[in-house]
Design a protein around this motif. Structure first.
Motif, short mmCIF file in Angstrom:
data_model
loop_
_atom_site.label_atom_id
_atom_site.label_comp_id
_atom_site.label_asym_id
_atom_site.label_seq_id
_atom_site.Cartn_x
_atom_site.Cartn_y
_atom_site.Cartn_z
N MET A 42 0.80 -1.22 0.00
CA MET A 42 0.00 0.00 0.00
C MET A 42 0.84 1.29 0.00
N PRO A 43 2.00 1.31 0.67
CA PRO A 43 2.81 2.54 0.58
C PRO A 43 3.31 2.86 -0.82
N ARG A 85 -4.31 6.52 -0.97
CA ARG A 85 -4.89 6.27 0.36
C ARG A 85 -6.06 7.20 0.62
N CYS A 122 2.10 -7.75 1.85
CA CYS A 122 1.15 -6.97 2.62
C CYS A 122 -0.15 -6.83 1.82
N SER A 123 -0.62 -5.63 1.51
CA SER A 123 -1.83 -5.54 0.68
C SER A 123 -1.59 -6.22 -0.67
N GLN A 148 -6.25 -9.24 5.36
CA GLN A 148 -7.62 -9.15 4.88
C GLN A 148 -7.94 -10.09 3.73
N ASN A 186 -2.07 -8.97 11.37
CA ASN A 186 -2.90 -8.83 10.17
C ASN A 186 -2.14 -9.36 8.97
N HIS A 216 4.85 -8.82 11.13
CA HIS A 216 4.42 -8.38 9.80
C HIS A 216 5.60 -7.75 9.05
N ARG A 223 13.47 -1.58 8.63
CA ARG A 223 12.49 -1.42 9.71
C ARG A 223 12.83 -2.36 10.85
N MET B 1 0.80 -3.92 9.15
CA MET B 1 -0.31 -4.20 8.26
C MET B 1 -0.50 -3.05 7.29
N CYS B 2 -1.02 -3.36 6.13
CA CYS B 2 -1.47 -2.32 5.21
C CYS B 2 -2.96 -2.19 5.44
N SER B 3 -3.36 -1.30 6.26
CA SER B 3 -4.79 -1.12 6.48
C SER B 3 -5.30 -0.03 5.54
N TYR B 4 -6.59 -0.03 5.34
CA TYR B 4 -7.17 1.05 4.54
C TYR B 4 -7.81 2.09 5.43
N THR B 6 -8.36 5.24 7.24
CA THR B 6 -7.84 6.58 7.04
C THR B 6 -8.84 7.59 7.60
N ARG B 8 -9.97 11.55 7.89
CA ARG B 8 -9.87 12.70 6.99
C ARG B 8 -10.59 13.88 7.65
N THR B 28 -5.24 14.18 5.90
CA THR B 28 -5.56 12.76 6.04
C THR B 28 -4.59 12.18 7.07
N TYR B 30 -3.42 8.60 9.21
CA TYR B 30 -3.49 7.14 9.24
C TYR B 30 -2.28 6.58 9.96
N ASP B 32 0.04 3.48 9.74
CA ASP B 32 0.35 2.38 8.83
C ASP B 32 1.83 2.40 8.54
N HIS B 33 2.27 1.61 7.57
CA HIS B 33 3.68 1.61 7.23
C HIS B 33 4.11 3.01 6.76
N PRO B 34 5.24 3.49 7.24
CA PRO B 34 5.75 4.76 6.72
C PRO B 34 6.45 4.55 5.38
N TYR B 35 6.66 5.61 4.68
CA TYR B 35 7.45 5.55 3.45
C TYR B 35 8.93 5.75 3.77
N ASP B 46 -0.96 13.79 6.10
CA ASP B 46 -0.75 14.48 4.83
C ASP B 46 -1.62 15.72 4.81
#
Lengths: 249, 88
Positions: A42-43, A85, A122-123, A148, A186, A216, A223, B1-4, B6, B8, B28, B30, B32-35, B46
């Motif tokens: 997802m990133p 996102r 991941c996703s 998921q 997850n 994960h 990381r 995890m990559c969750s959706y 978010t 806003r 926004t 969230y 989650d994983h950072p970049y 963001d």
């Protein structure tokens, strides 16, 4: 022995014929080379995703990573991922179409051996499972800790992600390799059990490798989750699996 | 995890990014994983100008602990500032 690879950005046809960007890494030489579609997480279409593509090329595979957020405009991959996102991610149908386009690109190359696998993280692991259930032309799939795949809360389903991949297991059309950390939340180990149960029930060809001491995303060298021993073993499992089902690179 | 997952929110203000100052109307948020941050998960914010199509953003990726501390300090600064300047 001479070794070389070419890694570059290319434009391919994705879902519904859309032009999308992709990162393509392949060994130099006449082949024949098996192909791998690398599905980013997802990133976004990040540096690590490109490193994975080059790793496959290093091992003799032509590897392509479609930019799943290509349609969201120009910009650095992280900025584009932020846009994705903000829009709730991309639709499953579109991802499957983009993976299909990447598979067609790989098979069209004169040095291809005709076999194509997919791997996602991941996703992207969830997307790999989905692609294995929806794209009969896929020869092997690797799901690395896809979250998921099992959906416990129906509120997690949406117009973009209308079906839990687990519910498509009967249609899974190729061997599946799963890589999971037993400390992951997850998917949880219990969710992985349920996925494995569905694969068994439907008589699918699969192998799961579940690592103690890993959570994960434990392949990520930058990381705290990184687990070198488990990662080294798991990459070995990936190449062994692809060697059996796609051919040696 | 990559969750959706978010969050806003509409915001009113400006942010300074690589191209200089810009008005922002949306944030926004969230976890989650950072970049970029060397963390497994981070609290990411963001700031964008959605009305202009959000071509750029001003982004932060913070550890969970520092994000919580930041929330407290934002509230503390607001309370002290409003006492000093009168509520705006």
């Amino acid at each position: 022995m001479y070794e070389g690879m070419l890694a570059e950005s290319v434009t391919i046809r994705g879902h519904e014929g859309d032009e999308i960007a992709a990162y393509y890494a392949r060994p130099l030489g006449p082949g024949p080379f098996p192909g791998v579609v690398v599905i980013h997480h997802m990133p976004g279409w990040d540096e690590w995703t490109r490193e994975v593509a080059r790793k496959f090329a290093q091992h003799g595979y032509a590897a392509i990573s479609p930019h799943l957020y290509s349609r969201l405009g120009a910009g650095s991959p992280d900025d584009v991922a932020a846009r994705a996102r903000a829009q709730g991610g991309v639709a499953d149908d579109q991802v499957v179409g983009d993976v299909a386009g990447a598979m067609a690109f790989l098979r069209a190359q004169p040095y291809a051996n005709g076999k194509v696998g997919a791997i996602g993280f991941c996703s992207g692991g969830r997307h790999a499972y989905l692609a294995a259930c929806r794209l009969p032309a896929l020869d092997a799939a690797v799901d690395c800790w896809g979250g998921q795949v099992v959906v416990d809360d129906p509120a997690q389903l949406s117009e973009k992600r209308p079906v839990a991949p687990l519910d498509l297991t009967a249609a899974l059309g190729c061997p599946l390799l799963g890589i999971f950390g037993n400390e992951d939340q997850n998917p949880t180990p219990e969710q992985v059990d349920r996925t494995e149960g569905a694969l068994k029930r439907h008589g699918k060809t699969y192998e799961f490798h579940r690592y103690d001491g890993a959570g994960h995303g434990f392949f990520a060298v930058d990381r705290p989750a990184y687990r070198p021993e488990q990662t080294t073993d798991a990459w070995g499992k990936v190449f062994d699996f692809y060697g059996r089902y796609l051919g040696k690179g | 995890m990559c969750s959706y997952i978010t969050e806003r929110i509409a915001v009113c203000g400006s942010a300074k990014g690589a191209a200089g100052w810009m008005a922002v109307d949306t944030a926004t948020i969230y976890f989650d994983h950072p970049y970029h941050a060397p963390l497994d998960h981070s609290l990411n914010i963001d700031f964008v100008n959605a009305a202009e199509g959000a071509p750029t953003r001003v982004a932060v990726e913070l550890s969970a602990a520092s994000a919580r501390a930041l929330v407290e300090k934002i509230l503390a600064a607001l309370e002290q500032g409003e006492r000093a300047h009168g509520e705006v």
